[in-house]
Design a protein around this motif. Structure first.
Motif, mmCIF file in Angstrom:
data_model
loop_
_atom_site.group_PDB
_atom_site.id
_atom_site.type_symbol
_atom_site.label_atom_id
_atom_site.label_comp_id
_atom_site.label_asym_id
_atom_site.label_seq_id
_atom_site.Cartn_x
_atom_site.Cartn_y
_atom_site.Cartn_z
ATOM 1 N N MET A 1 16.693 -8.312 -37.905
ATOM 2 C CA MET A 1 16.850 -9.489 -38.715
ATOM 3 C C MET A 1 18.328 -9.840 -38.757
ATOM 4 S SD MET A 1 15.337 -9.901 -42.562
ATOM 5 C CE MET A 1 13.645 -9.805 -42.075
ATOM 6 N N ALA A 2 18.663 -11.040 -38.466
ATOM 7 C CA ALA A 2 20.051 -11.479 -38.575
ATOM 8 C C ALA A 2 20.451 -11.487 -40.047
ATOM 9 C CB ALA A 2 20.207 -12.877 -37.977
ATOM 10 N N LEU A 3 21.736 -11.493 -40.272
ATOM 11 C CA LEU A 3 22.253 -11.538 -41.635
ATOM 12 C C LEU A 3 22.653 -12.956 -41.996
ATOM 13 C CD1 LEU A 3 24.503 -8.356 -41.446
ATOM 14 C CD2 LEU A 3 22.231 -8.545 -42.467
ATOM 15 N N MET A 4 22.817 -13.199 -43.280
ATOM 16 C CA MET A 4 23.294 -14.489 -43.770
ATOM 17 C C MET A 4 24.236 -14.254 -44.937
ATOM 18 S SD MET A 4 19.914 -15.874 -45.794
ATOM 19 C CE MET A 4 20.680 -16.941 -46.985
ATOM 20 N N ILE A 5 25.088 -15.211 -45.192
ATOM 21 C CA ILE A 5 26.038 -15.138 -46.293
ATOM 22 C C ILE A 5 25.563 -16.092 -47.375
ATOM 23 C CG2 ILE A 5 28.426 -15.529 -46.987
ATOM 24 C CD1 ILE A 5 29.230 -14.774 -44.101
ATOM 25 N N THR A 6 25.424 -15.586 -48.584
ATOM 26 C CA THR A 6 24.935 -16.407 -49.691
ATOM 27 C C THR A 6 26.067 -17.244 -50.287
ATOM 28 O OG1 THR A 6 25.368 -14.771 -51.419
ATOM 29 C CG2 THR A 6 23.254 -14.596 -50.240
ATOM 30 N N ASP A 7 25.690 -18.131 -51.204
ATOM 31 C CA ASP A 7 26.689 -19.001 -51.824
ATOM 32 C C ASP A 7 27.590 -18.263 -52.814
ATOM 33 O OD1 ASP A 7 24.847 -18.632 -53.845
ATOM 34 O OD2 ASP A 7 24.398 -20.754 -54.111
ATOM 35 N N GLU A 8 27.389 -16.961 -52.959
ATOM 36 C CA GLU A 8 28.281 -16.160 -53.794
ATOM 37 C C GLU A 8 29.572 -15.803 -53.063
ATOM 38 O OE1 GLU A 8 25.839 -12.868 -54.828
ATOM 39 O OE2 GLU A 8 24.560 -14.051 -56.145
ATOM 40 N N GLY B 1 31.494 -12.015 -32.912
ATOM 41 C CA GLY B 1 32.024 -13.339 -33.217
ATOM 42 C C GLY B 1 30.999 -14.240 -33.871
ATOM 43 N N ALA B 2 30.056 -13.647 -34.621
ATOM 44 C CA ALA B 2 28.980 -14.420 -35.238
ATOM 45 C C ALA B 2 29.390 -15.088 -36.547
ATOM 46 C CB ALA B 2 27.772 -13.523 -35.487
ATOM 47 N N ILE B 3 30.508 -14.676 -37.130
ATOM 48 C CA ILE B 3 30.926 -15.200 -38.429
ATOM 49 C C ILE B 3 32.029 -16.224 -38.251
ATOM 50 C CG2 ILE B 3 31.862 -14.609 -40.699
ATOM 51 C CD1 ILE B 3 30.663 -11.805 -40.314
ATOM 52 N N SER B 4 31.869 -17.364 -38.919
ATOM 53 C CA SER B 4 32.888 -18.412 -38.864
ATOM 54 C C SER B 4 32.950 -19.134 -40.208
ATOM 55 C CB SER B 4 32.588 -19.408 -37.750
ATOM 56 O OG SER B 4 31.356 -20.058 -37.983
ATOM 57 N N GLN B 5 34.018 -19.876 -40.417
ATOM 58 C CA GLN B 5 34.176 -20.636 -41.655
ATOM 59 C C GLN B 5 33.252 -21.835 -41.596
ATOM 60 O OE1 GLN B 5 36.150 -19.984 -44.505
ATOM 61 N NE2 GLN B 5 34.912 -21.643 -45.282
ATOM 62 N N GLY B 6 32.398 -21.977 -42.601
ATOM 63 C CA GLY B 6 31.514 -23.125 -42.701
ATOM 64 C C GLY B 6 32.151 -24.194 -43.573
ATOM 65 N N ASP B 7 31.367 -25.163 -44.017
ATOM 66 C CA ASP B 7 31.888 -26.242 -44.850
ATOM 67 C C ASP B 7 32.441 -25.722 -46.175
ATOM 68 O OD1 ASP B 7 31.288 -28.162 -42.957
ATOM 69 O OD2 ASP B 7 29.320 -28.590 -43.811
ATOM 70 N N GLU B 8 31.706 -24.803 -46.810
ATOM 71 C CA GLU B 8 32.142 -24.301 -48.110
ATOM 72 C C GLU B 8 32.377 -22.795 -48.123
ATOM 73 O OE1 GLU B 8 29.893 -25.721 -51.430
ATOM 74 O OE2 GLU B 8 29.570 -27.667 -50.488
ATOM 75 N N THR B 9 31.601 -22.057 -47.341
ATOM 76 C CA THR B 9 31.740 -20.605 -47.272
ATOM 77 C C THR B 9 31.610 -20.173 -45.818
ATOM 78 O OG1 THR B 9 29.369 -20.217 -47.551
ATOM 79 C CG2 THR B 9 30.715 -20.243 -49.562
ATOM 80 N N TYR B 10 31.814 -18.906 -45.582
ATOM 81 C CA TYR B 10 31.595 -18.379 -44.241
ATOM 82 C C TYR B 10 30.106 -18.427 -43.914
ATOM 83 C CZ TYR B 10 36.351 -16.915 -43.479
ATOM 84 O OH TYR B 10 37.699 -16.918 -43.259
ATOM 85 N N VAL B 11 29.802 -18.532 -42.633
ATOM 86 C CA VAL B 11 28.416 -18.572 -42.164
ATOM 87 C C VAL B 11 28.259 -17.595 -41.002
ATOM 88 C CG1 VAL B 11 27.976 -20.946 -42.906
ATOM 89 C CG2 VAL B 11 28.876 -20.518 -40.617
ATOM 90 N N ILE B 12 27.021 -17.165 -40.785
ATOM 91 C CA ILE B 12 26.711 -16.254 -39.681
ATOM 92 C C ILE B 12 25.764 -16.963 -38.726
ATOM 93 C CG2 ILE B 12 25.622 -14.064 -39.038
ATOM 94 C CD1 ILE B 12 26.503 -12.946 -41.740
ATOM 95 N N ASP B 13 26.124 -16.979 -37.453
ATOM 96 C CA ASP B 13 25.285 -17.568 -36.416
ATOM 97 C C ASP B 13 24.190 -16.552 -36.072
ATOM 98 O OD1 ASP B 13 24.086 -18.494 -34.092
ATOM 99 O OD2 ASP B 13 25.984 -19.038 -33.130
ATOM 100 N N PRO B 14 22.931 -16.846 -36.399
ATOM 101 C CA PRO B 14 21.863 -15.879 -36.137
ATOM 102 C C PRO B 14 21.657 -15.585 -34.657
ATOM 103 C CG PRO B 14 20.947 -17.956 -36.886
ATOM 104 C CD PRO B 14 22.431 -18.063 -37.022
#
Length: 82
Positions: free
Chosen positions: A1-8, A22-35
């Motif tokens: 299962m891929a991981l995800m970063i919550t709004d916390e 290199g799956a983690i990058s800065q998203g619009d408001e928080t970091y995001v993980i590319d599944p």
């Protein structure tokens, strides 16, 4: 299962450099993980490195990307070019 970063996420910047794929990058408001790139560090480490370093425990399994250990290993091999 891929991981995800919550709004916390507090945007502390510690998870991004820990990801070997290199799956983690800065998203619009928080970091995001590319599944498509997240293998939960299978093939690299025994544990997910982003989870290990996250100070607020906001990185969880993504229920919309259900993958077995074998699936994660196959993804790692595809990403690594093996």
């Amino acid at each position: 299962m891929a991981l995800m970063i919550t709004d916390e996420c507090i945007n502390c910047d510690v998870c991004e450099p820990e990801c070997p794929n290199g799956a983690i990058s800065q998203g619009d408001e928080t970091y995001v993980i590319d599944p498509a790139l997240c293998t939960e560090c299978v093939g690299h480490y025994e544990t997910s490195q982003c989870v290990e370093v996250c100070p607020v425990d906001c990185i969880v399994k993504d229920p919309s990307h259900d993958e077995s250990e074998d699936d994660l290993r196959a993804k790692f091999e595809r990403i690594a070019g093996n």
